[in-house]
Design a protein around this motif. Structure first.
Motif, PDB file in Angstrom:
ATOM      1  N   GLY A  63     -50.842  61.211 -51.276  1.00  0.00           N
ATOM      2  CA  GLY A  63     -49.789  61.943 -50.569  1.00  0.00           C
ATOM      3  C   GLY A  63     -50.266  62.462 -49.226  1.00  0.00           C
ATOM      4  N   LEU A  64     -51.493  62.973 -49.180  1.00  0.00           N
ATOM      5  CA  LEU A  64     -52.056  63.442 -47.918  1.00  0.00           C
ATOM      6  C   LEU A  64     -52.263  62.282 -46.953  1.00  0.00           C
ATOM      7  CD1 LEU A  64     -53.232  65.739 -46.198  1.00  0.00           C
ATOM      8  CD2 LEU A  64     -55.433  65.347 -47.318  1.00  0.00           C
ATOM      9  N   LEU A  65     -52.687  61.141 -47.477  1.00  0.00           N
ATOM     10  CA  LEU A  65     -52.901  59.980 -46.611  1.00  0.00           C
ATOM     11  C   LEU A  65     -51.600  59.534 -45.946  1.00  0.00           C
ATOM     12  CD1 LEU A  65     -55.630  60.073 -48.011  1.00  0.00           C
ATOM     13  CD2 LEU A  65     -55.529  57.590 -48.268  1.00  0.00           C
ATOM     14  N   LEU A  66     -50.474  59.642 -46.656  1.00  0.00           N
ATOM     15  CA  LEU A  66     -49.188  59.276 -46.068  1.00  0.00           C
ATOM     16  C   LEU A  66     -48.769  60.237 -44.958  1.00  0.00           C
ATOM     17  CD1 LEU A  66     -47.246  58.280 -49.302  1.00  0.00           C
ATOM     18  CD2 LEU A  66     -47.843  56.749 -47.418  1.00  0.00           C
ATOM     19  N   MET A  67     -49.387  61.396 -44.905  1.00  0.00           N
ATOM     20  CA  MET A  67     -49.057  62.387 -43.870  1.00  0.00           C
ATOM     21  C   MET A  67     -49.893  62.233 -42.608  1.00  0.00           C
ATOM     22  SD  MET A  67     -48.505  65.852 -46.125  1.00  0.00           S
ATOM     23  CE  MET A  67     -47.143  65.992 -47.292  1.00  0.00           C
ATOM     24  N   ILE A  68     -50.907  61.375 -42.642  1.00  0.00           N
ATOM     25  CA  ILE A  68     -51.849  61.286 -41.528  1.00  0.00           C
ATOM     26  C   ILE A  68     -51.183  60.990 -40.180  1.00  0.00           C
ATOM     27  CG2 ILE A  68     -53.729  59.858 -40.601  1.00  0.00           C
ATOM     28  CD1 ILE A  68     -55.022  59.938 -43.351  1.00  0.00           C
ATOM     29  N   PRO A  69     -50.239  60.045 -40.074  1.00  0.00           N
ATOM     30  CA  PRO A  69     -49.649  59.806 -38.743  1.00  0.00           C
ATOM     31  C   PRO A  69     -49.025  61.052 -38.125  1.00  0.00           C
ATOM     32  CG  PRO A  69     -49.111  58.006 -40.227  1.00  0.00           C
ATOM     33  CD  PRO A  69     -49.751  59.077 -41.065  1.00  0.00           C
ATOM     34  N   ASN A  70     -48.294  61.821 -38.915  1.00  0.00           N
ATOM     35  CA  ASN A  70     -47.705  63.053 -38.394  1.00  0.00           C
ATOM     36  C   ASN A  70     -48.755  64.121 -38.132  1.00  0.00           C
ATOM     37  OD1 ASN A  70     -44.606  63.173 -38.177  1.00  0.00           O
ATOM     38  ND2 ASN A  70     -44.933  62.050 -40.088  1.00  0.00           N
ATOM     39  N   MET A  71     -49.861  64.101 -38.882  1.00  0.00           N
ATOM     40  CA  MET A  71     -50.922  65.079 -38.649  1.00  0.00           C
ATOM     41  C   MET A  71     -51.529  64.895 -37.266  1.00  0.00           C
ATOM     42  SD  MET A  71     -52.752  65.119 -42.418  1.00  0.00           S
ATOM     43  CE  MET A  71     -53.939  66.412 -42.030  1.00  0.00           C
ATOM     44  N   TYR A  72     -51.722  63.646 -36.852  1.00  0.00           N
ATOM     45  CA  TYR A  72     -52.218  63.389 -35.497  1.00  0.00           C
ATOM     46  C   TYR A  72     -51.267  63.971 -34.454  1.00  0.00           C
ATOM     47  CZ  TYR A  72     -56.160  60.261 -36.515  1.00  0.00           C
ATOM     48  OH  TYR A  72     -57.375  59.742 -36.910  1.00  0.00           O
ATOM     49  N   LYS A  73     -49.962  63.802 -34.669  1.00  0.00           N
ATOM     50  CA  LYS A  73     -48.977  64.310 -33.709  1.00  0.00           C
ATOM     51  C   LYS A  73     -48.973  65.835 -33.693  1.00  0.00           C
ATOM     52  CE  LYS A  73     -46.245  62.628 -31.560  1.00  0.00           C
ATOM     53  NZ  LYS A  73     -46.291  62.339 -30.118  1.00  0.00           N
ATOM     54  N   THR A  77     -58.971  62.778 -43.570  1.00  0.00           N
ATOM     55  CA  THR A  77     -58.183  63.375 -42.481  1.00  0.00           C
ATOM     56  C   THR A  77     -59.054  64.053 -41.429  1.00  0.00           C
ATOM     57  OG1 THR A  77     -57.921  65.552 -43.572  1.00  0.00           O
ATOM     58  CG2 THR A  77     -56.332  63.834 -44.146  1.00  0.00           C
ATOM     59  N   ARG A  78     -60.351  63.840 -41.478  1.00  0.00           N
ATOM     60  CA  ARG A  78     -61.257  64.546 -40.567  1.00  0.00           C
ATOM     61  C   ARG A  78     -60.944  64.278 -39.099  1.00  0.00           C
ATOM     62  NH1 ARG A  78     -66.884  62.894 -43.371  1.00  0.00           N
ATOM     63  NH2 ARG A  78     -65.588  61.071 -43.828  1.00  0.00           N
ATOM     64  N   ALA A  79     -60.451  63.093 -38.786  1.00  0.00           N
ATOM     65  CA  ALA A  79     -60.240  62.728 -37.387  1.00  0.00           C
ATOM     66  C   ALA A  79     -58.867  63.131 -36.857  1.00  0.00           C
ATOM     67  CB  ALA A  79     -60.430  61.219 -37.213  1.00  0.00           C
ATOM     68  N   THR A  80     -58.034  63.752 -37.686  1.00  0.00           N
ATOM     69  CA  THR A  80     -56.664  64.047 -37.259  1.00  0.00           C
ATOM     70  C   THR A  80     -56.580  65.193 -36.261  1.00  0.00           C
ATOM     71  OG1 THR A  80     -56.313  65.579 -39.110  1.00  0.00           O
ATOM     72  CG2 THR A  80     -55.702  63.262 -39.460  1.00  0.00           C
ATOM     73  N   GLY A  81     -57.580  66.058 -36.239  1.00  0.00           N
ATOM     74  CA  GLY A  81     -57.523  67.237 -35.382  1.00  0.00           C
ATOM     75  C   GLY A  81     -57.162  68.505 -36.125  1.00  0.00           C
ATOM     76  N   PHE A  82     -56.932  68.410 -37.435  1.00  0.00           N
ATOM     77  CA  PHE A  82     -56.657  69.602 -38.236  1.00  0.00           C
ATOM     78  C   PHE A  82     -57.956  70.351 -38.502  1.00  0.00           C
ATOM     79  CE2 PHE A  82     -52.446  68.338 -38.687  1.00  0.00           C
ATOM     80  CZ  PHE A  82     -51.729  69.137 -39.567  1.00  0.00           C
ATOM     81  N   ALA A  83     -57.922  71.677 -38.380  1.00  0.00           N
ATOM     82  CA  ALA A  83     -59.018  72.490 -38.882  1.00  0.00           C
ATOM     83  C   ALA A  83     -59.003  72.405 -40.402  1.00  0.00           C
ATOM     84  CB  ALA A  83     -58.863  73.933 -38.429  1.00  0.00           C
ATOM     85  N   MET A  84     -60.167  72.522 -41.028  1.00  0.00           N
ATOM     86  CA  MET A  84     -60.265  72.373 -42.482  1.00  0.00           C
ATOM     87  C   MET A  84     -60.976  73.577 -43.072  1.00  0.00           C
ATOM     88  SD  MET A  84     -61.193  68.310 -42.403  1.00  0.00           S
ATOM     89  CE  MET A  84     -61.030  68.014 -44.139  1.00  0.00           C
ATOM     90  N   LEU A  85     -60.273  74.284 -43.963  1.00  0.00           N
ATOM     91  CA  LEU A  85     -60.772  75.522 -44.560  1.00  0.00           C
ATOM     92  C   LEU A  85     -60.839  75.341 -46.067  1.00  0.00           C
ATOM     93  CD1 LEU A  85     -61.541  78.425 -43.574  1.00  0.00           C
ATOM     94  CD2 LEU A  85     -59.188  79.090 -44.101  1.00  0.00           C
ATOM     95  N   ALA A  86     -62.017  75.563 -46.654  1.00  0.00           N
ATOM     96  CA  ALA A  86     -62.251  75.272 -48.066  1.00  0.00           C
ATOM     97  C   ALA A  86     -62.311  76.550 -48.901  1.00  0.00           C
ATOM     98  CB  ALA A  86     -63.550  74.497 -48.231  1.00  0.00           C
TER      99      ALA A  86
END
Length: 333
Positions: free
Chosen positions: A89-99, A133-142
């Motif tokens: 499901g997250l992978l299907l969101m990747i194009p919009n995540m880049y935008k 999703t590391r390359a999308t530009g999203f900050a990642m908080l664990a």
């Protein structure tokens, strides 16, 4: 004033915060994140209000790709928007995540991290989905526990408004998402103390509107495109300090202190483990027991994985460190 304690799981802990800080919630169910969307839908049907007294609009789409498109559109209209997902499901969101990231739009995706199907399907937790999703530009908080899923959900929502960098807040599928624990929940007053109304207004003012014409979504040639990509650098450079300040304000408010990289163990540790997620909780107990027995060992818990602040990471390590063991929960061939 006595703190409110509740027994709930990681999904509900994150969803309680995300719901109150959102106006639009786009969902599509996928294990093990589905309860976050289900709870939001239930609360909306019961007319439970968000922090500003309105009932969030919960929209179920036909796929995760549709949910991400809905999020992107709502953000462009100036709405505070979130979604919940996992794995494919997250992978299907990747194009919009880049935008979303490319347009420097505040937003938070909450992810119950789960294996991406490879030679077989697995509904259990590793980090292969969030790592994709590391390359999308999203900050990642664990987050590594139910309490952290509650607290760091707020940190993500507050930090994204100031940083203008979208956040992916994740915790381990099932191990944390479905772990039932007694935690200290965050009240509306805690959320108001960290989320700035001024920054919310600034987000609204960036909305596409005929009253304030602005062009987005153009086509650019390589010379201009690359310059625009470079222009985001100051926002990402400032992001770790912004997250750190939000964590400090949370500590002042509720007494629970988080850092970008939390160190536990011997002050003179020579061997240090680096981990993020629920595994760090077990490692924490083991390190404390070994250190008490005289072993020179330590543990660094990674909170902010992207943008990765090397300065903060090095500051967290004891100067005596001789060996690092980085324990990853992803198989990358």
């Amino acid at each position: 004033m006595p703190k409110k304690m509740l027994t709930l799981d990681g999904n509900e802990a994150a969803a309680r915060v995300a719901y109150r800080l959102s106006e639009v919630i786009a969902i599509y169910p996928i294990t093990p994140s589905s309860p976050m969307g289900e709870l939001s839908d239930q609360w909306a049907s019961q007319r439970v209000a968000n922090l500003w007294g309105t009932v969030p609009r919960v929209i179920e789409m036909q796929s995760e790709g549709g949910a991400a498109g809905c999020v992107h559109g709502a953000l462009q209209a100036g709405a505070l928007t979130t979604t919940f997902t996992a794995s494919q499901g997250l992978l299907l969101m990747i194009p919009n995540m880049y935008k979303i990231a490319g347009e420097l739009t505040p937003c938070v995706f909450h992810v119950a991290a789960r294996s991406v199907a490879a030679q077989a399907l697995s509904i259990f937790g590793d980090h292969s989905d969030v790592m994709a999703t590391r390359a999308t530009g999203f900050a990642m908080l664990a987050s590594g526990s139910v309490q952290e899923a509650c607290d760091l959900a707020l940190v993500a929502h507050a930090a994204t408004l100031e940083a203008r960098v979208p956040f992916l807040h994740f915790f381990d599928g099932f191990r944390t998402s479905h772990e039932v624990s007694k935690i200290e929940v965050l009240e509306d007053e805690d959320l108001r103390a960290l989320v700035s109304d001024e920054l919310v207004r600034a987000h609204r003012e960036r909305a596409l509107s005929p009253d304030r014409p602005f062009i987005r979504g153009t086509a650019q040639n390589p010379d201009v495109f690359f310059q625009a990509r470079e222009a985001v650098n100051p926002f990402y450079a400032a992001c770790p300090q912004i997250v750190e300040r939000v964590m400090d304000r949370l500590a002042e408010r509720v007494g629970r202190r988080y850092r970008l990289f939390d160190y536990v163990g011997a002050e003179d540790a020579e061997r240090v483990i680096v981990m993020m997620g629920s595994g760090a909780e077990a490692a924490h107990e083991a390190v404390e027991a070994l250190a008490a027995a005289g072993e020179k060992v330590g543990l660094v818990k990674v909170r902010l994985y992207r943008p990765f602040s090397f300065a903060h990471f090095l500051a967290a390590l004891p100067p005596t460190t001789r060996a690092l063991a980085v324990l990853d929960r992803t198989k990358e061939p």
